[in-house]
Design a protein around this motif. Structure first.
Motif, PDB file in Angstrom:
ATOM      1  N   MET A  35      -5.741   5.183  -5.840  1.00  0.00           N
ATOM      2  CA  MET A  35      -6.099   5.486  -7.194  1.00  0.00           C
ATOM      3  C   MET A  35      -5.397   6.812  -7.590  1.00  0.00           C
ATOM      4  O   MET A  35      -4.902   6.765  -8.927  1.00  0.00           O
ATOM      5  N   ASN A  36      -4.971   7.736  -6.893  1.00  0.00           N
ATOM      6  CA  ASN A  36      -4.148   8.822  -7.383  1.00  0.00           C
ATOM      7  C   ASN A  36      -2.667   8.378  -7.401  1.00  0.00           C
ATOM      8  O   ASN A  36      -2.127   8.378  -8.201  1.00  0.00           O
ATOM      9  N   MET A  37      -2.375   7.089  -6.669  1.00  0.00           N
ATOM     10  CA  MET A  37      -0.976   6.503  -7.146  1.00  0.00           C
ATOM     11  C   MET A  37      -0.786   5.719  -8.374  1.00  0.00           C
ATOM     12  O   MET A  37       0.100   5.978  -8.974  1.00  0.00           O
ATOM     13  N   HIS A  38      -2.040   5.381  -8.601  1.00  0.00           N
ATOM     14  CA  HIS A  38      -2.150   4.604  -9.971  1.00  0.00           C
ATOM     15  C   HIS A  38      -1.980   5.547 -11.255  1.00  0.00           C
ATOM     16  O   HIS A  38      -1.184   5.381 -12.128  1.00  0.00           O
ATOM     17  N   ARG A  39      -2.640   6.878 -10.922  1.00  0.00           N
ATOM     18  CA  ARG A  39      -2.354   7.945 -12.067  1.00  0.00           C
ATOM     19  C   ARG A  39      -1.108   8.362 -11.963  1.00  0.00           C
ATOM     20  O   ARG A  39      -0.631   8.802 -12.935  1.00  0.00           O
ATOM     21  N   LEU A  46       4.834   4.299 -15.983  1.00  0.00           N
ATOM     22  CA  LEU A  46       4.969   3.013 -15.112  1.00  0.00           C
ATOM     23  C   LEU A  46       3.823   2.303 -15.086  1.00  0.00           C
ATOM     24  O   LEU A  46       2.669   3.069 -14.804  1.00  0.00           O
ATOM     25  N   ARG A  47       3.861   1.062 -15.120  1.00  0.00           N
ATOM     26  CA  ARG A  47       2.460   0.411 -14.980  1.00  0.00           C
ATOM     27  C   ARG A  47       2.369   0.188 -13.497  1.00  0.00           C
ATOM     28  O   ARG A  47       3.173  -0.371 -12.533  1.00  0.00           O
ATOM     29  N   PRO A  48       1.173   0.597 -13.095  1.00  0.00           N
ATOM     30  CA  PRO A  48       0.718   0.431 -11.737  1.00  0.00           C
ATOM     31  C   PRO A  48       0.609  -0.680 -10.891  1.00  0.00           C
ATOM     32  O   PRO A  48      -0.599  -1.225 -10.710  1.00  0.00           O
ATOM     33  N   HIS A  60       4.295   8.667   0.227  1.00  0.00           N
ATOM     34  CA  HIS A  60       3.404   9.773   0.137  1.00  0.00           C
ATOM     35  C   HIS A  60       2.765   9.869   1.683  1.00  0.00           C
ATOM     36  O   HIS A  60       2.385  10.734   2.031  1.00  0.00           O
ATOM     37  N   GLN A  61       2.851   8.749   2.508  1.00  0.00           N
ATOM     38  CA  GLN A  61       2.209   8.672   3.739  1.00  0.00           C
ATOM     39  C   GLN A  61       3.242   9.523   4.785  1.00  0.00           C
ATOM     40  O   GLN A  61       2.829   9.659   5.976  1.00  0.00           O
ATOM     41  N   HIS A  62       4.647   9.425   4.292  1.00  0.00           N
ATOM     42  CA  HIS A  62       5.671   9.540   5.220  1.00  0.00           C
ATOM     43  C   HIS A  62       6.554  10.712   4.440  1.00  0.00           C
ATOM     44  O   HIS A  62       7.613  10.564   3.893  1.00  0.00           O
ATOM     45  N   PRO A  63       6.022  11.857   3.862  1.00  0.00           N
ATOM     46  CA  PRO A  63       6.839  12.755   2.934  1.00  0.00           C
ATOM     47  C   PRO A  63       8.105  13.363   3.187  1.00  0.00           C
ATOM     48  O   PRO A  63       8.732  13.433   2.297  1.00  0.00           O
ATOM     49  N   HIS A  64       8.385  13.442   4.371  1.00  0.00           N
ATOM     50  CA  HIS A  64       9.566  14.153   4.712  1.00  0.00           C
ATOM     51  C   HIS A  64      10.342  13.170   5.688  1.00  0.00           C
ATOM     52  O   HIS A  64      11.371  13.750   6.400  1.00  0.00           O
ATOM     53  N   GLU A  65      10.218  11.778   5.324  1.00  0.00           N
ATOM     54  CA  GLU A  65      11.366  10.780   6.034  1.00  0.00           C
ATOM     55  C   GLU A  65      11.927  10.157   5.030  1.00  0.00           C
ATOM     56  O   GLU A  65      11.718   9.898   3.967  1.00  0.00           O
ATOM     57  N   HIS A  66      13.015   9.473   5.656  1.00  0.00           N
ATOM     58  CA  HIS A  66      13.934   8.773   4.808  1.00  0.00           C
ATOM     59  C   HIS A  66      14.121   7.437   5.478  1.00  0.00           C
ATOM     60  O   HIS A  66      14.173   7.271   6.540  1.00  0.00           O
ATOM     61  N   PHE A  67      14.049   6.432   4.481  1.00  0.00           N
ATOM     62  CA  PHE A  67      13.953   4.972   4.803  1.00  0.00           C
ATOM     63  C   PHE A  67      14.727   4.087   4.046  1.00  0.00           C
ATOM     64  O   PHE A  67      14.878   4.523   2.719  1.00  0.00           O
ATOM     65  N   SER A  68      15.616   3.249   4.639  1.00  0.00           N
ATOM     66  CA  SER A  68      16.271   2.366   3.873  1.00  0.00           C
ATOM     67  C   SER A  68      15.358   1.111   3.192  1.00  0.00           C
ATOM     68  O   SER A  68      14.217   1.136   3.601  1.00  0.00           O
TER      69      SER A  68
END
Length: 188
Positions: A35-39, A46-48, A60-68
């Motif tokens: 719900m926070n992501m929707h807000r 952006l439309r959620p 948000h679950q991996h705030p300090h990581e980098h992913f391709s």
């Protein structure tokens, strides 16, 4: 649909930009986080949609990581393919464009994504193990602003990426070179 283990599977229908109907399997109940992501998405204009919510929630679950993009795709889809790679790339692009995520170009067409926490930082990348470290240096920031001012350049963004070998990989390389040297000496 209910499973014997008490877990319910939820399906969400979404129409794509070509009007086709796509069903996404969503095995989690709408949580406070989603719900926070929707807000957050709505505040960014952006439309959620489910793909955007899932991608933003992942970062948000991996705030300090980098992913391709491929790593995000594999992590989000697991064994099932609920989201196409094209949908993921569109979601990543929109999230970067709206400043919710940041992208870092690693050269040779490789891009990684991270949660945009609004704090400027730079990256050090090990070319052997692929490790990525973040750092901030006020002198580097000041020097970049001074160069932009010197050229009367209005900076819209910036990236500094340093490539090299981390301490562990350098140590491993030296040990393997020492071993190779010892072996070659033994053979002569």
């Amino acid at each position: 649909m209910s499973h014997g283990n008490g877990r319910r599977e939820h399906f969400l229908a979404s129409t794509g930009n070509r009007g086709q109907l796509t069903f996404y399997r969503w095995s989690r109940v709408a949580t406070t986080t989603s719900m926070n992501m929707h807000r957050i998405l709505e505040r960014a204009g952006l439309r959620p949609t489910l793909p955007r919510v899932l991608v933003l929630e992942f970062f948000h679950q991996h705030p300090h990581e980098h992913f391709s993009a491929e790593q995000v795709y594999k992590r989000l889809n697991g064994d099932t393919r609920n989201m196409s790679l094209g949908t993921l790339y569109r979601a990543l692009g929109l999230l970067v464009e709206s400043d919710l995520l940041s992208s870092v170009a690693l050269g040779e067409g490789c891009m990684v994504y991270e949660l945009n926490d609004g704090k400027p930082h730079d990256h050090i990348i090990c070319t052997a193990c692929g490790g990525i470290r973040e750092f901030f240096d006020e002198q580097i920031e000041a020097r970049q602003r001074a160069v932009a001012d010197q050229f009367e350049f209005e900076m819209a963004g910036r990236q500094l990426v340093l490539f090299g070998l981390c301490a562990e990989c350098r140590k491993g390389r030296m040990q393997s070179q020492d071993g190779a040297g010892k072996l070659s000496r033994r053979l002569t």
